[in-house]
Design an enzyme around this catalytic site. Structure first.
Site: not given
Ligand code: G3P
Ligand code: MG
Length: 261
Positions: A7-8, A34, A36, A49, A110, A112, A230
């Site tokens: 995640h990120r 992943e 953003d 993000h 993703e 945003k 994470d």
């Protein structure tokens, strides 16, 4: 098989949404990353993000009001640790080029949206993603579900996934209505029956953000299609060393007890 998405990027070990975080995720063995994306004021898709630069970069102001050349002047690493000083806000293209070195790496991109900002995000980013990747191992997600319909019009073959926080009734039907092939629910809304029912309707299930060992184990047992976390290192460890389906576990226990006698 469940794909572990960092995640990120590896955001516990490196500043989120930076090249260091993505490289680290690959080093850890994550099956996917992943991240953003938003648009700069001159319409360059960038990886960050928050709506503003305040938390994760050295500047002020909103991402969508700042030209790309100015975004690149900011330090996106020092807020996390002085050892990451000089880290840049990546462009989407930079991440796509990096990911090309790893043909099996999944990308969860993703989109945003913050109020009326980023209106051209799908239009500007989908052709770029298409240029660098096949639809294989790519999923475009968003909290803005209407935008996923736009993505489908721009690239019908790519997998799209609505992200959502509150529970949905029969989310597989909702997803199909959006022409999505997956759902990315907040993990609290997910149980075994939702996972299985969604999959039986051809909808992949990838809950977010799952950092707890017990929950990771559960999702692995339910054979979720992905886990967005994470802590990809923890998830991979559980997967490699400890994840044994319940039936096999009882079997192994019985064999072990027999040997011990
Ligand atoms: O894609 C899942 C997750 O990233 C959604 O929440 O705020 O971390 O982008 P957020
Ligand atoms: Mg995200």
């Amino acid at each position: 098989m469940t794909i572990i998405f960092a995640h990120r990027g590896a955001s516990r070990q490196c500043p989120e949404n930076t090249m260091s975080a993505f490289k680290r995720a690959v080093e850890l063995g994550a099956g996917g990353i992943e991240f953003d994306i938003q648009l700069s004021s001159d319409d360059v898709p960038v990886v960050i993000h928050d709506r503003t630069l305040k938390r994760t970069a050295s500047g002020r102001g909103t991402v969508t009001e700042t030209p790309f050349s100015d975004l690149r002047k900011h330090d996106a690493g020092s807020w996390f640790s002085p050892s990451f000083k000089g880290e840049l806000i990546p462009s989407l293209e930079e991440v796509l080029i990096f990911a090309n070195q790893y043909p099996n790496l999944w990308l969860n991109i993703e989109l945003k949206y913050y109020s009326d900002t980023n209106v051209k995000l799908a239009e500007k980013s989908i052709p770029l993603i298409k240029k660098h990747r096949s639809e294989k191992n790519t999923v475009i997600s968003s909290f803005e579900h209407n935008r996923l319909v736009d993505v489908h019009k721009l690239w019908s073959k790519v997998e799209t996934a609505p992200i959502y926080k509150a529970s949905l009734h029969e989310p597989w039907d909702y997803a199909k209505n959006l022409k999505a092939k997956a759902i990315h629910p907040q993990y609290k809304t997910v149980d075994r029956s939702l996972t299985k029912a969604s999959q039986s309707h051809g909808i992949n299930v990838r809950p977010y953000t799952v950092n707890d060992e017990r929950l990771i184990k559960q999702l692995l047992e339910w054979e979720a299609d992905g886990i967005i976390t994470d802590v990809p290192d923890l998830a991979l460890k559980i997967m490699k060393n400890e994840h044994i389906p319940q039936e096999r576990r009882s079997w192994l226990k019985a064999i072990w007890q027999f040997i011990k006698r």
